[in-house]
Design a protein around this motif. Structure first.
Motif, mmCIF file in Angstrom:
data_model
loop_
_atom_site.group_PDB
_atom_site.id
_atom_site.type_symbol
_atom_site.label_atom_id
_atom_site.label_comp_id
_atom_site.label_asym_id
_atom_site.label_seq_id
_atom_site.Cartn_x
_atom_site.Cartn_y
_atom_site.Cartn_z
ATOM 1 N N GLU A 117 60.986 16.929 53.043
ATOM 2 C CA GLU A 117 62.258 17.625 53.259
ATOM 3 C C GLU A 117 62.918 17.169 54.548
ATOM 4 O O GLU A 117 64.144 17.018 54.611
ATOM 5 C CB GLU A 117 62.015 19.134 53.281
ATOM 6 N N LYS A 118 62.120 16.918 55.575
ATOM 7 C CA LYS A 118 62.671 16.429 56.845
ATOM 8 C C LYS A 118 63.275 15.040 56.679
ATOM 9 O O LYS A 118 64.355 14.743 57.205
ATOM 10 C CB LYS A 118 61.570 16.400 57.904
ATOM 11 N N ALA A 170 56.862 19.362 53.507
ATOM 12 C CA ALA A 170 57.709 19.625 54.674
ATOM 13 C C ALA A 170 58.242 18.319 55.264
ATOM 14 O O ALA A 170 59.415 18.229 55.655
ATOM 15 C CB ALA A 170 56.922 20.400 55.726
ATOM 16 N N GLU A 171 57.382 17.313 55.326
ATOM 17 C CA GLU A 171 57.812 16.016 55.861
ATOM 18 C C GLU A 171 58.819 15.352 54.934
ATOM 19 O O GLU A 171 59.750 14.669 55.390
ATOM 20 C CB GLU A 171 56.609 15.107 56.084
#
Length: 475
Positions: free
Chosen positions: A262-263, A259-260
């Protein structure tokens, strides 16, 4: 059979997926797009037929940007150059202030302690970057940079001055490892070379700033303290800037922080590029769940060949004599009969031309101009090739699991050679003569050309993952 799996996983619904890289790729939209064929995906449908599906490529201008974050990282490059250059103008004045004007040994320690610290820092930079990430390592590195600058600026004794320089050296050793590493990992393929070269440019800017900062010294002998203190400011700005900069998507992905990652990709390249970049990262990692490499892994048969290339590039870079020219050009020009140190250094081609100007008697009447011309050509060619290219190339040729540590090992070679040349050049020159020394440097340059032609691969237009696959050998 698992349903709704990730597009880049091993299966999608009832179809199996196998990545099939081609000679080039389409990645990150327009910024990363190559003109050759893109990577396709071979899909085995349940009926037995096979078809190729090209991952969708977002069109239009990307909404993200990497330039501000490259700029923040380059604060480390500026500090690198500044700490290298600041002592040149300040040494005479700080020596008088600290009472060592006649002690050349202690003056030498003040100069070389920075290089000793940089050797230590270059080794630790890779470990810190692997453990804490690239941006956090920048923030940690700002601590010795700031403290070292403060101690140097306020030193009332030689011991304190040397400790300050040692700490600052550790700081620039770390930055020498992580600035090119971070820039290479966040830069789009198509402009990675240009952005990587900015690192060398900002090192030169740092040296120039240090020279300009010394201008008030003639009217204010205590200005040397301000010169050292100035560097506290960019150290703090580096720490603050990295607090809002995205972490390397590759490092985050390797840590399982999807998730990080992708951010970070959204910040750097725009939300429309997230799926494509994640596909690329997953493809590169398929079939491998290996952890980050240890130091001893660098010397294994699997990696040593490429690691030795990195170390050799910096070995050739330093043994080609650049720091002999930078540190001792004044002495060289004087031996050539040039009285104006400032004018000669400002003009400051090779080592062969320099050597011939001192050797051939027929050229004796022209030895001064030839020495200057040789230096100009040498520095120019170094600035276009041996100077910026090794630091740019290293993060590209090393596999991701060894990248940080291998870069650190190569840079340690740089700092050790730098330290030895700075310490012994004058002694060797006095023993063998400047002509013989420069002929030796020219011979190293010839050997470097032969070595590079046979061992260094071209990386232009290829992603880090593609380069890693091309260089990887069976375990």
């Amino acid at each position: 059979m698992t349903k709704n799996s990730n597009f880049c996983g091993s299966r999608i619904g009832s179809v199996s997926v196998e990545s099939e890289p081609s000679s080039a790729r389409v990645c990150f939209g327009g910024i990363f797009m190559n003109s050759a064929k893109s990577r396709s995906v071979r899909v085995q449908v349940s009926g037995g037929d096979t078809e190729h599906v090209i991952p969708p490529v977002p069109q239009g201008k990307p909404s993200g940007t990497v330039l501000p974050y490259v700029g923040v990282a380059c604060l480390g490059a500026i500090l690198f150059g500044y700490h290298l250059g600041v002592v040149n103008g300040a040494l005479e004045y700080l020596s008088k202030d600290l009472g060592i004007a006649e002690n050349t040994v202690l003056q030498g320690w003040i100069v070389s302690s920075l290089l000793a610290g940089a050797t230590v820092g270059s080794f630790t930079g890779g470990t810190l970057a692997d453990k804490f990430g690239r941006t956090r390592t920048f923030q940690l590195d700002a601590i010795p940079l700031a403290i070292g600058a403060y101690l140097s600026a306020t030193a009332q004794s030689v011991q304190t001055m040397i400790i300050g320089r040692l700490l600052a050296g550790i700081g620039i050793g770390v930055t020498s490892a992580i600035v090119p590493l971070y820039i290479s990992e966040i830069s789009p393929t198509e402009i990675r070379g240009a952005l990587g070269s900015i690192n060398q440019l900002f090192i030169c800017i740092g040296i120039l700033v240090a020279l300009v900062a010394g201008l008030p010294l003639s009217g204010n002998p205590l200005w040397w303290r301000t010169m050292f203190g100035i560097s506290v400011v960019p150290s703090i700005l580096l720490a603050l800037g990295m607090g809002i900069s995205p972490e390397s998507p590759r490092w985050l992905f390797q840590q399982g922080k999807i998730a990080e990652a992708e951010k970070a990709i959204k910040t750097l390249y725009g939300k429309e590029r997230v799926a494509t970049v994640m596909y690329d990262l997953r493809t590169a990692s398929q079939g491998s769940s290996e952890p980050e490499a240890g130091w001893f892994d660098l010397f294994s048969s699997r990696y040593w060949k490429v690691v030795s290339v990195g170390a050799a590039l910096f070995l050739f870079q330093q043994l080609a004599g650049i720091n002999a020219v930078v540190y001792y050009s004044t002495s060289v020009f004087r031996s050539a009969g040039i009285a104006s140190d400032v004018a000669a250094s400002a003009l400051a081609a090779s080592m062969l031309l320099l050597s011939l100007s001192f050797t051939w008697k027929v050229l004796a009447p022209y030895s001064g101009p030839l020495a200057v011309l040789g230096t100009v050509l040498y520095v120019l060619s170094f600035s276009l090739g041996a100077g910026p290219v090794p630091a740019l190339l290293l993060p590209e040729i090393f596999a991701s699991r060894i990248r940080a540590k291998a870069v650190s090992l190569s840079l340690a070679t740089h700092w050790i050679c730098n330290f030895v040349i700075g310490l012994y050049f004058l002694s060797v020159m006095n023993k063998f003569g400047i002509s013989s020394v420069y002929l030796g440097f020219s011979a190293v340059c010839v050997l470097a050309v032969i070595y590079i032609a046979g061992n260094v691969v071209e990386t232009k237009g290829r992603s880090l993952e593609e380069i890693e696959r091309a260089l990887s050998s069976p375990a």
